[in-house]
Design a protein around this motif. Structure first.
Motif, PDB file in Angstrom:
ATOM      1  N   LYS A  14       0.820  -1.212   0.000  1.00 16.72           N
ATOM      2  CA  LYS A  14       0.000   0.000   0.000  1.00 16.72           C
ATOM      3  C   LYS A  14       0.854   1.262   0.000  1.00 16.72           C
ATOM      4  O   LYS A  14       0.422   2.319  -0.467  1.00 16.72           O
ATOM      5  CB  LYS A  14      -0.926   0.002   1.219  1.00 16.72           C
ATOM      6  CG  LYS A  14      -2.045  -1.023   1.138  1.00 16.72           C
ATOM      7  CD  LYS A  14      -2.883  -0.999   2.403  1.00 16.72           C
ATOM      8  CE  LYS A  14      -3.974  -2.059   2.352  1.00 16.72           C
ATOM      9  NZ  LYS A  14      -4.758  -2.089   3.616  1.00 16.72           N
ATOM     10  N   LEU A  15       2.057   1.146   0.523  1.00 14.98           N
ATOM     11  CA  LEU A  15       2.967   2.290   0.559  1.00 14.98           C
ATOM     12  C   LEU A  15       3.820   2.382  -0.706  1.00 14.98           C
ATOM     13  O   LEU A  15       4.688   3.248  -0.812  1.00 14.98           O
ATOM     14  CB  LEU A  15       3.876   2.191   1.788  1.00 14.98           C
ATOM     15  CG  LEU A  15       3.172   2.313   3.147  1.00 14.98           C
ATOM     16  CD1 LEU A  15       4.141   1.999   4.276  1.00 14.98           C
ATOM     17  CD2 LEU A  15       2.573   3.705   3.323  1.00 14.98           C
ATOM     18  N   GLY A  16       3.572   1.469  -1.646  1.00 13.86           N
ATOM     19  CA  GLY A  16       4.323   1.493  -2.896  1.00 13.86           C
ATOM     20  C   GLY A  16       5.688   0.852  -2.807  1.00 13.86           C
ATOM     21  O   GLY A  16       6.559   1.107  -3.646  1.00 13.86           O
ATOM     22  N   ILE A  17       5.876   0.005  -1.806  1.00 13.99           N
ATOM     23  CA  ILE A  17       7.160  -0.674  -1.620  1.00 13.99           C
ATOM     24  C   ILE A  17       6.984  -2.147  -1.957  1.00 13.99           C
ATOM     25  O   ILE A  17       6.173  -2.843  -1.334  1.00 13.99           O
ATOM     26  CB  ILE A  17       7.663  -0.525  -0.172  1.00 13.99           C
ATOM     27  CG1 ILE A  17       7.843   0.958   0.170  1.00 13.99           C
ATOM     28  CG2 ILE A  17       8.966  -1.293   0.035  1.00 13.99           C
ATOM     29  CD1 ILE A  17       8.139   1.210   1.633  1.00 13.99           C
ATOM     30  N   ALA A 102      10.235  -1.391  11.203  1.00 17.71           N
ATOM     31  CA  ALA A 102       9.877  -0.091  11.783  1.00 17.71           C
ATOM     32  C   ALA A 102      10.712   1.037  11.188  1.00 17.71           C
ATOM     33  O   ALA A 102      10.227   2.160  11.016  1.00 17.71           O
ATOM     34  CB  ALA A 102      10.050  -0.126  13.302  1.00 17.71           C
ATOM     35  N   GLN A 103      11.961   0.756  10.877  1.00 18.15           N
ATOM     36  CA  GLN A 103      12.815   1.778  10.271  1.00 18.15           C
ATOM     37  C   GLN A 103      12.342   2.140   8.867  1.00 18.15           C
ATOM     38  O   GLN A 103      12.579   3.252   8.402  1.00 18.15           O
ATOM     39  CB  GLN A 103      14.265   1.285  10.242  1.00 18.15           C
ATOM     40  CG  GLN A 103      14.881   1.164  11.628  1.00 18.15           C
ATOM     41  CD  GLN A 103      16.253   0.527  11.609  1.00 18.15           C
ATOM     42  OE1 GLN A 103      16.496  -0.442  10.885  1.00 18.15           O
ATOM     43  NE2 GLN A 103      17.166   1.051  12.408  1.00 18.15           N
ATOM     44  N   VAL A 104      11.663   1.223   8.218  1.00 16.95           N
ATOM     45  CA  VAL A 104      11.094   1.512   6.900  1.00 16.95           C
ATOM     46  C   VAL A 104       9.877   2.423   7.048  1.00 16.95           C
ATOM     47  O   VAL A 104       9.766   3.465   6.393  1.00 16.95           O
ATOM     48  CB  VAL A 104      10.705   0.214   6.166  1.00 16.95           C
ATOM     49  CG1 VAL A 104      10.023   0.534   4.840  1.00 16.95           C
ATOM     50  CG2 VAL A 104      11.933  -0.658   5.927  1.00 16.95           C
ATOM     51  N   LEU A 105       8.950   2.052   7.926  1.00 15.83           N
ATOM     52  CA  LEU A 105       7.725   2.838   8.072  1.00 15.83           C
ATOM     53  C   LEU A 105       7.970   4.206   8.696  1.00 15.83           C
ATOM     54  O   LEU A 105       7.165   5.120   8.517  1.00 15.83           O
ATOM     55  CB  LEU A 105       6.691   2.071   8.897  1.00 15.83           C
ATOM     56  CG  LEU A 105       5.644   1.322   8.049  1.00 15.83           C
ATOM     57  CD1 LEU A 105       6.280   0.148   7.335  1.00 15.83           C
ATOM     58  CD2 LEU A 105       4.458   0.896   8.878  1.00 15.83           C
ATOM     59  N   ALA A 106       9.071   4.349   9.396  1.00 19.49           N
ATOM     60  CA  ALA A 106       9.365   5.624  10.051  1.00 19.49           C
ATOM     61  C   ALA A 106       9.466   6.771   9.057  1.00 19.49           C
ATOM     62  O   ALA A 106       9.244   7.931   9.413  1.00 19.49           O
ATOM     63  CB  ALA A 106      10.663   5.510  10.845  1.00 19.49           C
ATOM     64  N   HIS A 107       9.774   6.464   7.807  1.00 19.92           N
ATOM     65  CA  HIS A 107       9.982   7.504   6.800  1.00 19.92           C
ATOM     66  C   HIS A 107       8.860   7.540   5.758  1.00 19.92           C
ATOM     67  O   HIS A 107       9.011   8.167   4.713  1.00 19.92           O
ATOM     68  CB  HIS A 107      11.331   7.290   6.115  1.00 19.92           C
ATOM     69  CG  HIS A 107      12.487   7.287   7.065  1.00 19.92           C
ATOM     70  ND1 HIS A 107      12.943   8.430   7.680  1.00 19.92           N
ATOM     71  CD2 HIS A 107      13.256   6.273   7.539  1.00 19.92           C
ATOM     72  CE1 HIS A 107      13.954   8.128   8.477  1.00 19.92           C
ATOM     73  NE2 HIS A 107      14.161   6.831   8.413  1.00 19.92           N
ATOM     74  N   GLU A 108       7.756   6.864   6.051  1.00 20.30           N
ATOM     75  CA  GLU A 108       6.659   6.804   5.089  1.00 20.30           C
ATOM     76  C   GLU A 108       5.454   7.618   5.560  1.00 20.30           C
ATOM     77  O   GLU A 108       5.273   7.857   6.754  1.00 20.30           O
ATOM     78  CB  GLU A 108       6.233   5.344   4.874  1.00 20.30           C
ATOM     79  CG  GLU A 108       7.312   4.461   4.266  1.00 20.30           C
ATOM     80  CD  GLU A 108       7.716   4.903   2.875  1.00 20.30           C
ATOM     81  OE1 GLU A 108       6.827   5.329   2.103  1.00 20.30           O
ATOM     82  OE2 GLU A 108       8.919   4.825   2.556  1.00 20.30           O
ATOM     83  N   ALA A 112      -1.736   6.973   3.944  1.00 22.40           N
ATOM     84  CA  ALA A 112      -2.213   6.135   2.847  1.00 22.40           C
ATOM     85  C   ALA A 112      -2.769   4.799   3.327  1.00 22.40           C
ATOM     86  O   ALA A 112      -3.384   4.066   2.557  1.00 22.40           O
ATOM     87  CB  ALA A 112      -1.071   5.882   1.858  1.00 22.40           C
ATOM     88  N   LEU A 113      -2.598   4.475   4.605  1.00 15.67           N
ATOM     89  CA  LEU A 113      -2.981   3.156   5.097  1.00 15.67           C
ATOM     90  C   LEU A 113      -4.408   3.086   5.635  1.00 15.67           C
ATOM     91  O   LEU A 113      -4.927   1.997   5.854  1.00 15.67           O
ATOM     92  CB  LEU A 113      -2.006   2.714   6.193  1.00 15.67           C
ATOM     93  CG  LEU A 113      -0.544   2.578   5.741  1.00 15.67           C
ATOM     94  CD1 LEU A 113       0.334   2.193   6.921  1.00 15.67           C
ATOM     95  CD2 LEU A 113      -0.416   1.556   4.619  1.00 15.67           C
ATOM     96  N   ALA A 114      -5.046   4.228   5.863  1.00 15.72           N
ATOM     97  CA  ALA A 114      -6.435   4.257   6.348  1.00 15.72           C
ATOM     98  C   ALA A 114      -6.618   3.318   7.542  1.00 15.72           C
ATOM     99  O   ALA A 114      -7.424   2.389   7.530  1.00 15.72           O
ATOM    100  CB  ALA A 114      -7.397   3.882   5.221  1.00 15.72           C
ATOM    101  N   VAL A 115      -5.858   3.556   8.591  1.00 17.42           N
ATOM    102  CA  VAL A 115      -5.823   2.666   9.749  1.00 17.42           C
ATOM    103  C   VAL A 115      -6.995   2.936  10.694  1.00 17.42           C
ATOM    104  O   VAL A 115      -7.362   4.088  10.934  1.00 17.42           O
ATOM    105  CB  VAL A 115      -4.493   2.864  10.511  1.00 17.42           C
ATOM    106  CG1 VAL A 115      -4.447   1.984  11.745  1.00 17.42           C
ATOM    107  CG2 VAL A 115      -3.321   2.558   9.602  1.00 17.42           C
ATOM    108  N   ASP A 116      -7.576   1.867  11.238  1.00 16.89           N
ATOM    109  CA  ASP A 116      -8.597   1.989  12.276  1.00 16.89           C
ATOM    110  C   ASP A 116      -7.885   2.053  13.623  1.00 16.89           C
ATOM    111  O   ASP A 116      -7.332   1.061  14.096  1.00 16.89           O
ATOM    112  CB  ASP A 116      -9.543   0.791  12.236  1.00 16.89           C
ATOM    113  CG  ASP A 116     -10.603   0.859  13.339  1.00 16.89           C
ATOM    114  OD1 ASP A 116     -10.720   1.919  13.990  1.00 16.89           O
ATOM    115  OD2 ASP A 116     -11.288  -0.156  13.554  1.00 16.89           O
ATOM    116  N   THR A 117      -7.893   3.214  14.237  1.00 15.62           N
ATOM    117  CA  THR A 117      -7.176   3.393  15.503  1.00 15.62           C
ATOM    118  C   THR A 117      -8.081   3.231  16.725  1.00 15.62           C
ATOM    119  O   THR A 117      -7.616   3.371  17.857  1.00 15.62           O
ATOM    120  CB  THR A 117      -6.518   4.785  15.545  1.00 15.62           C
ATOM    121  OG1 THR A 117      -7.534   5.787  15.402  1.00 15.62           O
ATOM    122  CG2 THR A 117      -5.495   4.932  14.427  1.00 15.62           C
ATOM    123  N   ASN A 118      -9.343   2.928  16.506  1.00 14.45           N
ATOM    124  CA  ASN A 118     -10.286   2.785  17.622  1.00 14.45           C
ATOM    125  C   ASN A 118     -10.243   1.367  18.188  1.00 14.45           C
ATOM    126  O   ASN A 118     -11.212   0.602  18.100  1.00 14.45           O
ATOM    127  CB  ASN A 118     -11.704   3.133  17.160  1.00 14.45           C
ATOM    128  CG  ASN A 118     -11.824   4.578  16.741  1.00 14.45           C
ATOM    129  OD1 ASN A 118     -11.348   5.475  17.436  1.00 14.45           O
ATOM    130  ND2 ASN A 118     -12.451   4.815  15.593  1.00 14.45           N
TER     131      ASN A 118
END
Length: 222
Positions: A14-17, A102-108, A112-118
């Protein structure tokens, strides 16, 4: 776990990686290292380098591990084979390319992920291998907070949970006591969920209390 790796693949996509799995790659060699099986461990390192080298030569930008326990060992490949004339330069290159998930996502851009945080309060367990070995003590908290998750306070987050590779098997009594201490430190405010970044810690911390998952699964609806 397979669930973790599948979630990581979907999130990175989803992040294009593009994530490419190398079938010939196997165990990173960390467990051999824990058990002082030095030669066997270095043989595993060489096999992984051989498996990863074609995509590295083809331009792979990183070698990513979803388990920080494996990751800290891969980051040390250059040191482990520094005296091997056939592999020293390749091992150093592999170490340079390594990144924890985590080091990858730290810079993204996580938007774009539309995360459900509830999902209630999340307690973060940062494995020793991530905070001490890779030098990223607050990285998971930063990523989850940036995504909008409600983080539960914890205490003494610098202490080991007791998993420690083979330690939970060879020193089960001490490991169990460390586990209970870690769970108490993670449960200061009764979190709904505990997340971590290493499969060994994840399995070790399972209890009748809050479920324990790999943090990347929070970014993947499944």
């Amino acid at each position: 776990t397979p669930l973790t790796n599948a979630a990581a693949r979907r999130v990175l996509d989803k992040l294009g990686i593009s994530l490419v799995s190398i079938a010939a790659a196997g165990c990173c060699g960390a467990l051999d290292h824990h058990l002082a099986a030095v030669d066997a461990g270095r043989d595993r390192v060489r096999r992984n380098i051989d498996a990863w080298w074609p995509p590295v030569e083809a331009g792979a930008e990183a070698i990513v591990a979803s388990a920080s326990g494996c990751g800290v060992h891969i980051a040390d490949y250059g040191h482990l084979l520094a005296d091997d004339p056939a592999y020293a330069s390749k091992a150093a290159r592999i170490s340079t390319l390594f990144k924890d998930l985590a080091q990858v996502l730290a810079h993204e851009d996580l938007g774009a992920l539309a995360v459900d945080t509830n999902i209630g309060k999340v307690a973060v367990h940062t494995p020793c291998t991530l905070q001490h070995g890779l030098g990223e003590p607050g990285l998971l908290q930063d990523i989850l907070a940036r995504a909008g998750f409600a983080l539960a306070p914890t205490s003494n987050s610098h202490l080991c949970c007791g998993s420690a590779g083979s330690y939970s098997i060879l020193q089960a009594d001490i490991s169990g006591r460390l586990r209970e201490r870690a769970l108490a430190n993670l449960s200061v405010e009764a979190p709904d969920l505990i997340v971590t970044a290493n499969i060994g810690c994840q399995l070790h911390l399972q209890s009748p209390g809050a479920p324990v998952r790999h943090w990347i699964e929070l970014f993947d609806p499944g």
